[in-house]
Design a protein around this motif. Structure first.
Motif, PDB file in Angstrom:
ATOM      1  N   ILE A   1     -57.536  46.126  33.404  1.00  0.00           N
ATOM      2  CA  ILE A   1     -56.935  45.808  34.698  1.00  0.00           C
ATOM      3  C   ILE A   1     -55.639  45.031  34.512  1.00  0.00           C
ATOM      4  O   ILE A   1     -54.617  45.343  35.141  1.00  0.00           O
ATOM      5  CB  ILE A   1     -57.932  45.023  35.569  1.00  0.00           C
ATOM      6  N   GLN A   2     -55.667  44.028  33.650  1.00  0.00           N
ATOM      7  CA  GLN A   2     -54.478  43.205  33.450  1.00  0.00           C
ATOM      8  C   GLN A   2     -53.324  44.013  32.863  1.00  0.00           C
ATOM      9  O   GLN A   2     -52.172  43.885  33.296  1.00  0.00           O
ATOM     10  CB  GLN A   2     -54.799  42.027  32.529  1.00  0.00           C
ATOM     11  N   HIS A   3     -53.624  44.870  31.900  1.00  0.00           N
ATOM     12  CA  HIS A   3     -52.575  45.705  31.306  1.00  0.00           C
ATOM     13  C   HIS A   3     -51.989  46.647  32.346  1.00  0.00           C
ATOM     14  O   HIS A   3     -50.760  46.820  32.418  1.00  0.00           O
ATOM     15  CB  HIS A   3     -53.136  46.503  30.132  1.00  0.00           C
ATOM     16  N   PHE A   4     -52.851  47.234  33.159  1.00  0.00           N
ATOM     17  CA  PHE A   4     -52.386  48.154  34.193  1.00  0.00           C
ATOM     18  C   PHE A   4     -51.499  47.432  35.194  1.00  0.00           C
ATOM     19  O   PHE A   4     -50.420  47.927  35.551  1.00  0.00           O
ATOM     20  CB  PHE A   4     -53.589  48.779  34.907  1.00  0.00           C
ATOM     21  N   LEU A   5     -51.928  46.264  35.652  1.00  0.00           N
ATOM     22  CA  LEU A   5     -51.158  45.511  36.636  1.00  0.00           C
ATOM     23  C   LEU A   5     -49.776  45.123  36.094  1.00  0.00           C
ATOM     24  O   LEU A   5     -48.807  45.049  36.854  1.00  0.00           O
ATOM     25  CB  LEU A   5     -51.915  44.256  37.057  1.00  0.00           C
ATOM     26  N   SER A   6     -49.690  44.914  34.793  1.00  0.00           N
ATOM     27  CA  SER A   6     -48.413  44.507  34.200  1.00  0.00           C
ATOM     28  C   SER A   6     -47.400  45.645  34.189  1.00  0.00           C
ATOM     29  O   SER A   6     -46.198  45.410  34.006  1.00  0.00           O
ATOM     30  CB  SER A   6     -48.638  44.012  32.764  1.00  0.00           C
ATOM     31  N   GLN A   7     -47.868  46.881  34.392  1.00  0.00           N
ATOM     32  CA  GLN A   7     -46.990  48.051  34.322  1.00  0.00           C
ATOM     33  C   GLN A   7     -46.408  48.473  35.665  1.00  0.00           C
ATOM     34  O   GLN A   7     -45.509  49.323  35.701  1.00  0.00           O
ATOM     35  CB  GLN A   7     -47.762  49.243  33.739  1.00  0.00           C
ATOM     36  N   VAL A   8     -46.927  47.917  36.759  1.00  0.00           N
ATOM     37  CA  VAL A   8     -46.538  48.408  38.081  1.00  0.00           C
ATOM     38  C   VAL A   8     -46.050  47.265  38.967  1.00  0.00           C
ATOM     39  O   VAL A   8     -46.333  46.094  38.716  1.00  0.00           O
ATOM     40  CB  VAL A   8     -47.722  49.138  38.765  1.00  0.00           C
ATOM     41  N   ASP A   9     -45.329  47.662  40.029  1.00  0.00           N
ATOM     42  CA  ASP A   9     -44.838  46.673  40.994  1.00  0.00           C
ATOM     43  C   ASP A   9     -45.823  46.466  42.140  1.00  0.00           C
ATOM     44  O   ASP A   9     -45.993  45.353  42.621  1.00  0.00           O
ATOM     45  CB  ASP A   9     -43.491  47.131  41.562  1.00  0.00           C
TER      46      ASP A   9
END
Length: 334
Positions: free
Chosen positions: A241-249
């Motif tokens: 989840i954290q990695h995914f959130l870091s990729q998007v606005d």
């Protein structure tokens, strides 16, 4: 275009429930919610410091029918409204809770209903409200996420799906369905030359063919299986989840209620005897996403009241709406 045929406003007297009084600390949602007709009036303007949440129903299960599922999810929005009406008000008067009515599917024309839904979502976002959508089958995804994606462009939107299924099927001769939404979004991203960011949480190997896993791989989707929830693998889930959130606005967050174990969610087209539990680890993941500050829209999908038992599934979906509103209002620290 939103038309009389594709849209139904909700009457104010739809919202009823227990009333303990009119003092602020006794109020329930049905006492404070405002209703609006998108065809007749603009959404109320938000004043400086105010926050707004707009509920919007998607009374459609044509996609479920096309996907060879058990229909009945078109009645989901009404059941969810009934389940949330009695919730206590834990947000202050600076928060506006609004019911913007229902988008309906006329004569099985799913693609038109999804287009109207997209436009309604953009109307809500333009007015500064958080869209919280009440499904309806999971065909809600394409209309809702498309509306967010087009509104926030050129920012990057990520799609997070709590689901036992990828919903990344290639449409067949019948066209789009409840199982094709993320494939459609992937193709739109390709056409626009933008990355397709998709995270699926709760995937069941027994609920997806090898072809669907292959398509997910080809589209570079990320997924975490239901085993991570069963085995309390918090590190894997939080890292994904954290990695995914870091990729998007911004994030579109959808929950297909069939991700949950059948005793908690019997009212869905495809029940899962070994679905995930709705408490504990799931709630930590759900709240982590909500608290990211990136959520641009939330929906609950696949509630079929005709198959529900003791309103369990409706209450579960309603609880997720409560979580969403509380996190958005930042009244509670979890």
């Amino acid at each position: 275009m939103i038309t009389k045929e594709s849209y139904q406003p909700i009457a104010a007297n739809t919202w009823t429930g227990r009333t303990d009084g009119t003092e602020p600390d006794l109020l329930r949602w049905h006492q404070v919610i405002k209703v609006t007709d998108l065809l007749q009036e603009p959404l109320p303007a938000l004043l400086p410091g105010q926050k707004g949440i707009a509920l919007l129903g998607f009374a459609c299960d044509e996609g479920v029918r096309r996907n060879k599922g058990r229909v009945g999810a078109a009645e989901g929005p009404a059941a969810l409204r009934k389940a949330i009406a009695g919730f206590p008000v834990h947000f202050n008067a600076q928060t506006i809770l609004l019911d913007a009515g229902d988008i309906v599917c006329v004569n099985g024309e799913l693609e038109n209903a999804q287009t109207v839904l997209r436009e309604a979502v953009q109307t809500i976002l333009l007015a500064g409200y958080l869209p919280v959508l009440l499904g309806g089958g999971h065909e809600i995804t394409y209309g809702h996420a498309s509306g967010i994606r087009q509104f926030i462009a050129p920012q990057q939107v990520g799609f997070i799906n709590f689901d036992a299924h990828f919903d990344i099927r290639i449409p067949d001769e019948q066209g789009a369905s409840s199982g094709t939404g993320f494939w459609q979004l992937a193709q739109d991203c390709k056409q626009a030359g933008t990355p397709f960011h998709y995270l699926a949480l709760g995937i069941q190997k027994l609920g997806n063919t090898r072809q669907l896993f292959n398509i997910a791989g080809e589209e570079e989707a990320t997924y975490v299986s239901a085993d991570a929830f069963h085995l309390n693998d918090k590190d894997t889930l939080f890292a994904a989840i954290q990695h995914f959130l870091s990729q998007v606005d911004k994030v579109y967050l959808t929950t297909c209620l069939d991700v949950f174990a059948a005793p908690f969610a019997p009212g869905v087209s495809a029940t899962a005897y070994n679905g995930i539990m709705p408490g504990g680890l799931f709630l930590q993941c759900y709240r982590k996403i909500l608290q990211s500050g990136k959520v641009a829209g939330v929906d609950i999908a696949e509630l079929n009241p005709s198959l529900d038992i003791d309103n369990r599934t409706a209450k579960l979906g309603a609880a997720l709406i409560f979580e969403t509103v509380m996190a958005y209002c930042e009244e509670f620290s979890f």
